[in-house]
Design an enzyme around this catalytic site. Structure first.
Site, short mmCIF file in Angstrom:
data_model
loop_
_atom_site.label_atom_id
_atom_site.label_comp_id
_atom_site.label_asym_id
_atom_site.label_seq_id
_atom_site.Cartn_x
_atom_site.Cartn_y
_atom_site.Cartn_z
N SER A 62 3.86 4.25 5.93
CA SER A 62 4.30 3.51 4.94
C SER A 62 5.48 4.00 4.08
O SER A 62 6.27 3.03 3.73
CB SER A 62 2.94 3.61 3.70
OG SER A 62 1.85 3.06 4.42
N GLU B 294 3.36 -4.02 9.63
CA GLU B 294 4.37 -4.60 8.64
C GLU B 294 4.19 -4.30 7.16
O GLU B 294 4.58 -4.88 6.04
CB GLU B 294 4.59 -5.91 8.53
CG GLU B 294 5.06 -6.62 9.68
CD GLU B 294 6.64 -6.58 9.92
OE1 GLU B 294 7.10 -6.21 10.81
OE2 GLU B 294 7.10 -7.20 9.04
C1 LIG Z 1 -0.75 -3.52 15.56
C2 LIG Z 1 0.07 -2.67 14.98
C3 LIG Z 1 1.61 -3.07 15.39
C4 LIG Z 1 2.84 -2.19 14.71
N1 LIG Z 1 4.09 -2.56 15.26
C5 LIG Z 1 4.90 -1.65 14.62
C6 LIG Z 1 6.32 -1.89 15.10
O1 LIG Z 1 6.47 -2.73 15.97
N2 LIG Z 1 7.23 -0.85 14.81
C7 LIG Z 1 6.80 -0.05 13.90
O2 LIG Z 1 7.90 0.74 13.59
N3 LIG Z 1 5.64 0.36 13.39
C8 LIG Z 1 4.75 -0.54 13.69
N4 LIG Z 1 3.37 -0.27 13.44
C9 LIG Z 1 3.06 0.62 12.39
C10 LIG Z 1 3.00 0.23 10.71
O3 LIG Z 1 3.88 -0.35 10.43
C11 LIG Z 1 2.18 1.28 10.27
O4 LIG Z 1 0.85 1.70 10.88
C12 LIG Z 1 1.99 1.03 8.64
O5 LIG Z 1 3.32 0.99 8.21
C13 LIG Z 1 1.10 2.10 8.18
O6 LIG Z 1 1.73 3.33 8.32
P1 LIG Z 1 0.67 4.68 8.62
O7 LIG Z 1 -0.23 3.97 9.86
O8 LIG Z 1 1.34 5.45 9.05
O9 LIG Z 1 -0.39 4.58 7.48
P2 LIG Z 1 -0.17 5.65 6.34
O10 LIG Z 1 1.10 5.38 5.66
O11 LIG Z 1 -0.41 6.99 6.53
O12 LIG Z 1 -1.05 5.25 5.24
C14 LIG Z 1 -2.55 5.14 5.45
C15 LIG Z 1 -3.48 4.76 4.35
O13 LIG Z 1 -2.98 5.31 2.92
C16 LIG Z 1 -2.43 3.93 2.13
N5 LIG Z 1 -1.20 4.38 1.49
C17 LIG Z 1 -0.06 5.09 1.99
N6 LIG Z 1 0.78 5.35 0.84
C18 LIG Z 1 0.08 5.03 -0.18
C19 LIG Z 1 0.60 4.98 -1.58
N7 LIG Z 1 1.71 5.56 -1.92
N8 LIG Z 1 -0.19 4.86 -2.57
C20 LIG Z 1 -1.49 4.09 -2.08
N9 LIG Z 1 -2.06 4.17 -0.90
C21 LIG Z 1 -1.14 4.45 0.23
C22 LIG Z 1 -2.07 2.90 3.06
O14 LIG Z 1 -2.18 1.82 2.64
C23 LIG Z 1 -3.11 3.11 4.16
O15 LIG Z 1 -4.26 2.52 3.86
C24 LIG Z 1 2.22 -1.20 13.91
C25 LIG Z 1 1.01 -0.90 13.34
C26 LIG Z 1 -0.01 -1.68 14.00
C27 LIG Z 1 -1.51 -1.25 13.66
#
Ligand SMILES: Cc1cc2nc3c(=O)[nH]c(=O)nc-3n(C[C@H](O)[C@H](O)[C@H](O)COP(=O)(O)OP(=O)(O)OC[C@H]3O[C@@H](n4cnc5c(N)ncnc54)[C@H](O)[C@@H]3O)c2cc1C
Length: 415
Positions: A158, A389
């Site tokens: 994120s 996204e």
């Molecule tokens: C099917 C799929 C396709 C994807 N395709 C791509 C791609 O092509 N390119 C690419 O670069 N990425 C891609 N991603 C990655 C995606 O963009 C990330 O998984 C997403 O941005 C969330 O990051 P994370 O999984 O590290 O979760 P984290 O950032 O670790 O978040 C974990 C949880 O904590 C919450 N959270 C995080 N920060 C906060 C905050 N400050 N306050 C409150 N809640 C918070 C989030 O909402 C989430 O529920 C893909 C993911 C999936 C599942």
């Protein structure tokens, strides 16, 4: 409104031109005949179709899988400075087609040949030479080609300001070292736009975008994920060990890499929202069919009345989501700021779709626990879409920040 960008004044044009209607018809046919059955097959096998599957050449022969998103970004750029009357309808066309394709299978939608998310930064930032060269393979109607967008890292999801993939300037280009994960089509892409920092101390100002071609020494695919949903979509982890990127593949740092990445999301989020609308509509249609088939909608018993209310609510939510996506796309077409509207569309649509799919699970009762029912698959697919996204939660934070005027120091740099 403090810091907000809600600029939806004027009349939103909801009309569909002839080309869009024809494309939607084609998408409907392709979806019914190929995307739904193949998506179910991938779900059962827990794996995407291999890149040499005959489906991909079939769709190329049909003319599907051109420049895709890059077309919208390019059109949006071309529309810069043009009068509103002369701006394109490309973003609106894309949300309509994205919804239709995702109605049949969203995982398969991601795997259609084309530059996908990787195309948008090239179209927004690239030089004319880079656009011509990098998009040229996508005109090939014989062999499928893909591109990828690599931002997420083990320590930066994120909060993309935390990316640590390092770009070190060397003679004739840069060397990239780091890890990327969850990259759509990452293992089959001809090239990936890789976001890296030239100096972590510079924070987001140090972000740049590099095009890394498959086969580059030091660039390897380390993992393909098994997911709870969207099984047809490939998600890969990528590793870079001093992978050399020549100058000609460095995207110009116009307006700073970070801002460019955010602009990319303003274009892609309405489309991802529209895909959730497609899943939501499919879940609603299937739930209504199941409820009718089970006789749950006949008679005046309290439970029947309550189920009708729930169905009507699910249908309303899907429709609201559709309108939010259309508004965000309409603003993108007019070249107006749409960050808040794009976040609204992306945050709202998966929630609406999840409610429709949850209702389907409820109607199925114990049968919903079986993995051979379409609604159960849609339920898993849409849950994954809430993460892609920028998660729904993060969109809500971003909106609150912009709508209520919080300073950016109060929250991480969120996608
Ligand atoms: C099917 C799929 C396709 C994807 N395709 C791509 C791609 O092509 N390119 C690419 O670069 N990425 C891609 N991603 C990655 C995606 O963009 C990330 O998984 C997403 O941005 C969330 O990051 P994370 O999984 O590290 O979760 P984290 O950032 O670790 O978040 C974990 C949880 O904590 C919450 N959270 C995080 N920060 C906060 C905050 N400050 N306050 C409150 N809640 C918070 C989030 O909402 C989430 O529920 C893909 C993911 C999936 C599942």
């Amino acid at each position: 409104m403090p810091g907000g960008t809600l600029s939806g004044t004027g009349v939103i044009d909801l009309s569909l031109d002839e080309k869009t209607r024809a494309l939607r018809e084609m998408a409907r046919w392709l979806g019914r005949e190929q995307l739904r059955p193949l998506g179910i097959e991938c779900d059962e096998r827990h794996a995407p179709l291999p890149p040499d599957h005959p489906f991909f050449t079939t769709v190329l022969e049909l003319g599907v899988g051109g420049r895709g998103l890059a077309g919208i970004a390019g059109d949006a750029q071309a529309a810069e400075g043009a009068s509103p009357a002369r701006t394109s309808k490309a973003a609106r066309r894309t949300v309509v087609i994205a919804e239709e394709i995702a109605y049949w299978d969203r995982g398969m939608a991601t795997t259609l040949p084309g530059p996908g998310l990787g195309g948008a930064p090239v179209a927004l930032l690239g030089t004319e030479e880079q656009k011509e060269r990098l998009f040229a393979p996508f005109s090939d109607r014989k062999k499928p080609h893909w591109a990828a967008f690599a931002m997420s890292e083990p320590g930066a999801g994120s909060d993309v300001a935390r990316i640590r993939t390092l770009a070190r300037e060397v003679e004739g280009g840069f060397e990239l070292t780091g890890e990327k994960m969850f990259i759509s089509n990452g293992a089959r892409a001809d090239w990936a736009v890789v976001w890296a920092t030239i100096d972590p101390a510079l924070g987001r100002e140090g972000h740049r975008a590099f095009v890394v071609e498959r086969g580059t020494p030091g660039f390897t695919v380390t993992r393909i994920e098994q997911k709870m949903g969207l099984a047809a979509a490939e998600l890969a982890s990528l590793s870079f060990e001093a992978a050399f990127v020549p100058d000609r593949n460095v995207l110009p740092a116009r307006e700073g890499g970070f801002k460019a990445a955010m602009r990319t999301f303003d274009i892609t989020r309405p489309m991802v929202g529209a895909m959730a609308v497609g899943i939501g509509q499919a879940a609603f249609d299937e739930t209504l069919r199941l409820a009718r088939e089970s006789g749950l909608l006949t008679g005046g018993a309290a439970a029947t009345v309550r189920l009708r209310d729930k169905l009507a609510r699910a249908r309303r939510l899907v429709d609201h989501a559709r309108l939010l996506c259309w508004r965000a796309a309409w603003l993108a077409d007019l070249k107006r700021p749409n960050s808040v509207e794009a976040s609204m569309a992306k945050a709202y649509a998966p929630r609406a779709a999840l409610e429709a799919a949850s209702l389907g699970m409820e109607v199925l009762g114990a049968a919903g626990a079986r993995s051979d029912r379409l609604v159960e698959k849609l339920f898993r697919d849409v849950k994954v879409l809430d993460i892609v996204e920028g998660t729904g939660e993060i969109q809500r934070l971003a909106m609150a920040r912009k709508l209520l005027g919080f300073s950016s120091e109060a929250a991480p740099e969120i996608t």
